[in-house]
Structures are given as C-alpha cells and as structure tokens.
Write an enzyme that holds these catalytic residues in place. Structure first.
Site, PDB file in Angstrom:
ATOM      1  N   PHE A 199       0.880  -1.179   0.000  1.00 18.51           N
ATOM      2  CA  PHE A 199       0.000   0.000   0.000  1.00 18.51           C
ATOM      3  C   PHE A 199       0.910   1.219   0.000  1.00 18.51           C
ATOM      4  CE2 PHE A 199      -2.362   3.048   2.882  1.00 18.51           C
ATOM      5  CZ  PHE A 199      -3.539   3.178   2.163  1.00 18.51           C
ATOM      6  N   SER A 219       2.240  11.827   7.729  1.00 21.38           N
ATOM      7  CA  SER A 219       0.981  12.181   8.399  1.00 21.38           C
ATOM      8  C   SER A 219       0.118  13.067   7.511  1.00 21.38           C
ATOM      9  CB  SER A 219       1.262  12.949   9.703  1.00 21.38           C
ATOM     10  OG  SER A 219       2.170  12.233  10.500  1.00 21.38           O
ATOM     11  N   GLU A 271       0.591   3.631  10.496  1.00 19.78           N
ATOM     12  CA  GLU A 271      -0.856   3.797  10.257  1.00 19.78           C
ATOM     13  C   GLU A 271      -1.451   4.927  11.105  1.00 19.78           C
ATOM     14  OE1 GLU A 271      -3.344   0.472   9.288  1.00 19.78           O
ATOM     15  OE2 GLU A 271      -1.596  -0.740   8.806  1.00 19.78           O
ATOM     16  N   THR A 320       0.344   8.293  13.464  1.00 24.24           N
ATOM     17  CA  THR A 320       1.065   8.428  14.731  1.00 24.24           C
ATOM     18  C   THR A 320       0.067   8.688  15.866  1.00 24.24           C
ATOM     19  OG1 THR A 320       1.252  10.822  14.486  1.00 24.24           O
ATOM     20  CG2 THR A 320       3.039   9.500  13.526  1.00 24.24           C
TER      21      THR A 320
HETATM   22  C1  LIG Z   1       8.244  -0.109   9.409  1.00 24.40           C
HETATM   23  C2  LIG Z   1       7.266   0.821   8.752  1.00 24.40           C
HETATM   24  C3  LIG Z   1       6.308   0.299   7.884  1.00 24.40           C
HETATM   25  C4  LIG Z   1       5.422   1.182   7.214  1.00 24.40           C
HETATM   26  N1  LIG Z   1       4.548   0.670   6.285  1.00 24.40           N
HETATM   27  C5  LIG Z   1       3.847   1.545   5.485  1.00 24.40           C
HETATM   28  C6  LIG Z   1       3.074   1.061   4.372  1.00 24.40           C
HETATM   29  O1  LIG Z   1       2.967  -0.141   4.118  1.00 24.40           O
HETATM   30  N2  LIG Z   1       2.457   1.989   3.575  1.00 24.40           N
HETATM   31  C7  LIG Z   1       2.524   3.332   3.815  1.00 24.40           C
HETATM   32  O2  LIG Z   1       1.949   4.111   3.051  1.00 24.40           O
HETATM   33  N3  LIG Z   1       3.238   3.812   4.881  1.00 24.40           N
HETATM   34  C8  LIG Z   1       3.909   2.947   5.703  1.00 24.40           C
HETATM   35  N4  LIG Z   1       4.661   3.427   6.765  1.00 24.40           N
HETATM   36  C9  LIG Z   1       4.717   4.865   6.994  1.00 24.40           C
HETATM   37  C10 LIG Z   1       4.033   5.328   8.270  1.00 24.40           C
HETATM   38  O3  LIG Z   1       2.637   5.189   8.157  1.00 24.40           O
HETATM   39  C11 LIG Z   1       4.495   6.768   8.530  1.00 24.40           C
HETATM   40  O4  LIG Z   1       5.844   6.684   8.942  1.00 24.40           O
HETATM   41  C12 LIG Z   1       3.663   7.479   9.569  1.00 24.40           C
HETATM   42  O5  LIG Z   1       2.366   7.700   9.104  1.00 24.40           O
HETATM   43  C13 LIG Z   1       4.274   8.831   9.988  1.00 24.40           C
HETATM   44  O6  LIG Z   1       4.631   9.579   8.881  1.00 24.40           O
HETATM   45  P1  LIG Z   1       6.118  10.232   8.809  1.00 24.40           P
HETATM   46  O7  LIG Z   1       7.081   9.118   9.086  1.00 24.40           O
HETATM   47  O8  LIG Z   1       6.233  10.939   7.520  1.00 24.40           O
HETATM   48  O9  LIG Z   1       6.175  11.232  10.009  1.00 24.40           O
HETATM   49  P2  LIG Z   1       5.720  12.786   9.956  1.00 24.40           P
HETATM   50  O10 LIG Z   1       4.364  12.904   9.380  1.00 24.40           O
HETATM   51  O11 LIG Z   1       6.809  13.585   9.332  1.00 24.40           O
HETATM   52  O12 LIG Z   1       5.639  13.126  11.489  1.00 24.40           O
HETATM   53  C14 LIG Z   1       6.789  13.403  12.300  1.00 24.40           C
HETATM   54  C15 LIG Z   1       6.292  13.760  13.689  1.00 24.40           C
HETATM   55  O13 LIG Z   1       5.493  14.952  13.612  1.00 24.40           O
HETATM   56  C16 LIG Z   1       4.234  14.726  14.177  1.00 24.40           C
HETATM   57  N5  LIG Z   1       3.225  15.545  13.511  1.00 24.40           N
HETATM   58  C17 LIG Z   1       2.979  15.635  12.169  1.00 24.40           C
HETATM   59  N6  LIG Z   1       1.967  16.485  11.936  1.00 24.40           N
HETATM   60  C18 LIG Z   1       1.545  16.937  13.145  1.00 24.40           C
HETATM   61  C19 LIG Z   1       0.520  17.845  13.559  1.00 24.40           C
HETATM   62  N7  LIG Z   1      -0.289  18.433  12.691  1.00 24.40           N
HETATM   63  N8  LIG Z   1       0.383  18.066  14.889  1.00 24.40           N
HETATM   64  C20 LIG Z   1       1.192  17.451  15.775  1.00 24.40           C
HETATM   65  N9  LIG Z   1       2.179  16.592  15.445  1.00 24.40           N
HETATM   66  C21 LIG Z   1       2.343  16.337  14.143  1.00 24.40           C
HETATM   67  C22 LIG Z   1       3.991  13.238  14.001  1.00 24.40           C
HETATM   68  O14 LIG Z   1       2.995  12.749  14.886  1.00 24.40           O
HETATM   69  C23 LIG Z   1       5.378  12.691  14.297  1.00 24.40           C
HETATM   70  O15 LIG Z   1       5.566  12.611  15.673  1.00 24.40           O
HETATM   71  C24 LIG Z   1       5.489   2.563   7.468  1.00 24.40           C
HETATM   72  C25 LIG Z   1       6.429   3.058   8.383  1.00 24.40           C
HETATM   73  C26 LIG Z   1       7.331   2.212   8.994  1.00 24.40           C
HETATM   74  C27 LIG Z   1       8.373   2.807   9.902  1.00 24.40           C
END
Ligand SMILES: Cc1cc2nc3c(=O)[nH]c(=O)nc-3n(C[C@H](O)[C@H](O)[C@H](O)COP(=O)(O)OP(=O)(O)OC[C@H]3O[C@@H](n4cnc5c(N)ncnc54)[C@H](O)[C@@H]3O)c2cc1C
Length: 382
Positions: free
Chosen positions: A123, A132, A366, A368
């Site tokens: 996905f 996010s 899925e 944070t």
């Molecule tokens: C092992 C693993 C498997 C995964 N598998 C999939 C997959 O199969 N498919 C897929 O699409 N994704 C996948 N992901 C991605 C995962 O869903 C994202 O890492 C997650 O949604 C967070 O996005 P980001 O890493 O870009 O963090 P960011 O969005 O950059 O967030 C960084 C920090 O900022 C905070 N933050 C962001 N916006 C706000 C706000 N408005 N207010 C307060 N705090 C905020 C977040 O909560 C977090 O603490 C996977 C991730 C990992 C590590």
C-alpha cells in the site's frame, strides 16, 4: 452486551495460537537476527487461510469478517510482530483496497492469489517528504492515451519487495480539483513494471523479519484500467482503509502487550533473587497486574471499534482510541517486561527484547499517536 467469543471465533483463536507457538516461535528469532523474510511461515499461514479471513468465499476468501482477522493478528503478535504485520499489511492494506474499490476484472485478476497468501500486495501512500500529511503527496500520474505515467517515490512500504509481491497500490496526484486542491487517485502498479524500482530493505530497529522498502517510479507506465476506484477518490479511499487498519494495528498491539504478560509471568516464577522467585515480590506482581490490566482494557477498546464497524455504524473515533490506547500500553508493557527480565531482557535471545524493539513503531505506523489524537478531537467537533 456480550464480549465472549463464539465457538467459531474461539476455535480460530486457538488454532492461530497453536500455530504461533509451534511454528512461529521456534524459527522466528533467527529470521529476526538475520533480517530475512520468513517465507515458509507465510506459506503455512496462507494454507491456513489467514490471508483470506475477512473476505467472501466467492473471491477465494474464508467468509469471515474483520474481527476474525483481528483475533488472528492478536494471537500472532503475542509471539511475533514481524509475522503479524506481514499479515496485517497484506490483508488490510494490500488486498482490502482491491476488494473494496476494485472493478470485477481487478478483483478476478488479483484477489485469488492475494487471499491464498500465494502473493502479497503493498500500500503505497507515505512518501519520503510526507507521511501524516498525506494531502502533501508529490507523486504524480498523468494520463497519456490509455496509460498512466507515474513519477515519484514512496517510503517505508511494507510487503513491497518480497519474492511473492505481486503489486503495489500507489496514491498519486492526478490533477487539480475545481477548488484548487489536489486530485488524488489510486493506481495499481504490478511488480516488475518497467520504471518501478524497489530499493534494498531498510535497516530497522524492529519488525526486522518484515519487508519494507522505498519505491521509485520513473516514467512508469501502466494501463489506464489500473486506476483503482474512481478518479479523484484516492483521499477518501485511504482514509477508509486507514480507519479499518487502525483496529487491526490495535489488535496487533494488544497481542504484543499480552505476550509481554505471558513472558513476564513465566520468567518471574522461575528467576530467583534473595532466596525467592522474583514473582513472589509484590513490586513485580504489581507490574504484571498493571500489564494485564492494560492489555485487557486495550482489547475491549478494539473489540468495541470492530463491533461498531461490523454493525455499519460510525467507528472512526473508536478505531483511533483503540489504536492510540493499544499502542501506548504495548510500549509500556514491553518496557516493564524487559525490566522484569533484568539483564536477560536486553539480550536478543529473549522474546521480550524483540517485543521491546517492535513496540515503538506501533505509536508511529498507520497514523502516529498525535494523528490519532487529531482524529479523536476532530470527531468531537474541535
Ligand atoms: C516499518 C514501517 C512500515 C510502514 N509501512 C507503510 C506502508 O505499508 N504503507 C505506507 O503508506 N506507509 C507505511 N509506513 C509509513 C508510516 O505510516 C508513517 O511513517 C507514519 O504515518 C508517519 O509519517 P512520517 O514518518 O512521515 O512522520 P511525519 O508525518 O513527518 O511526522 C513526524 C512527527 O510529527 C508529528 N506531527 C505531524 N503532523 C503533526 C501535527 N499536525 N500536529 C502534531 N504533530 C504532528 C507526528 O505525529 C510525528 O511525531 C510505514 C512506516 C514504517 C516505519
């Protein structure tokens, strides 16, 4: 109100529990250490019908429901989370979008192999620059004649690079809406399509026996018929998939939290200190009692969210609550289980070390914990 499982649900839970103890437990530590994908375990899970659990028999499924999937995930994660997340991502993120939004042709082409576990689907939503804030998607797909031409990249995509990965669904910007916002759509990209490349697996803190890659699309062409669901509905589609997926991740987190209780009771009753088993000390008993309380209440939260979803009622808030609570207590339980194991808890040969490394991602993937709080607050009218 009745939270007891039916005979059929209890039988499923027991068969997955036996499988986890007898087949997963003896071999998974080596995969975890070597960072290898457990193909043989996945093959056996396919034979048990786990990949088809929540799908109708007409597509090759087992005719169960989403709650059945959650029960299986809980029992697998009680022993190992790499195996559990492989199933969770394959079913709720991989096959489910095709089942929910696919055409008859797409379903006939992909579902039989995905539901038998013979093939996996990824996905592709998250990108290197945005997670996010999925509205920040940069990957673009342009219609050129009867083909989509895709350019961009995706980050952290589970099950996207195994030998049995058949496809990835990719969210891409396909235009601009009348209000000026991005038009997002979802497109099926089969593995091996020219222009679609899969980077080597990440070096991860946990879930090391699961498959995760960065993906690149460089003038990658697929037929126009690979559009999944309606053009411009990509945002609504992934919100639905993620709402459901949160219940599944909550179940997985409860399994990890319960596995921490299992291992702690066993260890505390054996380990001697100051002439008695450490389990005889109230400080240790209270830790374990708190861990059990947390696993139990988190389980009730995901049962409630699943019941609402299956009844066709709104469940967004309850799914976010279940995921937030279960992932928080999974981290708590993993920390306490490691503490109870003392120095051995820091040794990879003990399952609690794996639980500790695997717990943190539950507060991130899925959605944070911050995103879950945003969803709950929004649903309360804030
Ligand atoms: C092992 C693993 C498997 C995964 N598998 C999939 C997959 O199969 N498919 C897929 O699409 N994704 C996948 N992901 C991605 C995962 O869903 C994202 O890492 C997650 O949604 C967070 O996005 P980001 O890493 O870009 O963090 P960011 O969005 O950059 O967030 C960084 C920090 O900022 C905070 N933050 C962001 N916006 C706000 C706000 N408005 N207010 C307060 N705090 C905020 C977040 O909560 C977090 O603490 C996977 C991730 C990992 C590590």
């Amino acid at each position: 109100m009745d939270f007891r499982l039916s005979e059929e649900q209890e039988a499923l839970r027991e068969s997955v529990r036996d499988f986890a103890r007898e087949v997963v437990a003896p071999t998974i530590a080596e995969h975890y250490e070597q960072h290898t994908f457990p193909y043989e375990i996945i093959r056996q899970m396919g034979k048990m019908g786990l990949f088809g659990l929540p799908f109708p028999e007409e597509h090759g499924g087992m005719g169960g429901d989403y709650f059945a999937l959650c029960l299986a995930l809980e029992e697998l994660a009680r022993v190992d989370s790499s195996v559990a997340i492989t199933l969770e991502a394959a079913v709720s993120l991989g096959a489910m979008p095709i089942y929910r939004f696919g055409t008859d042709e797409q379903k006939a082409q992909w579902l039989p192999k995905l539901l038998s576990g013979e093939a996996l689907a990824g996905f592709g939503l998250t990108e290197p620059g945005t997670g996010s804030d999925a509205g920040g998607t940069q990957t673009r797909a342009v219609l050129d004649g009867d083909e989509w031409v895709i350019n961009g990249s995706k980050a952290f995509i589970t099950n996207s690079g195994t030998d049995i990965t058949a496809l990835v669904t990719v969210t891409a910007v396909t235009g601009t809406k009348p209000d000026g916002s991005k038009e997002l759509s979802t497109i099926i990209v089969p593995s091996g399509t020219p222009g679609f490349s899969v980077a080597p697996g990440y070096s991860k803190v946990g879930w090391t026996a699961s498959d995760t890659h960065e993906l690149t699309f460089d003038d990658c062409r697929v037929p126009a018929a690979n559009l999944l669901g309606e053009r411009g509905r990509g945002f609504a589609q992934f919100l639905r998939i993620l709402d459901e997926g949160r219940i599944a991740i909550a179940a997985l987190a409860v399994g990890l939290a319960q596995g921490c209780v299992d291992e702690s009771v066993k260890y505390a009753n054996e380990r001697q200190a100051f002439g008695r088993p450490i389990g005889a000390y109230q400080a240790i008993q209270f830790k374990v009692a708190d861990m059990e309380m947390k696993a139990h209440t988190a389980r009730l939260a995901y049962y409630d969210a699943a019941a609402r979803m299956l009844a066709g009622e709104p469940f967004k808030r309850q799914a976010a609550i279940a995921k937030l609570h279960a992932s928080t207590i999974a981290v708590d339980n993993a920390r306490e289980a490691t503490q109870i194991h003392g120095g051995y808890g820091f040794m990879n040969e003990y399952p609690v070390a794996r639980f500790w490394r695997d717990s943190k991602i539950l507060e991130i993937g899925e959605g944070t914990s911050e995103v879950q709080r945003m969803v709950i607050a929004r649903d309360l009218g804030m």
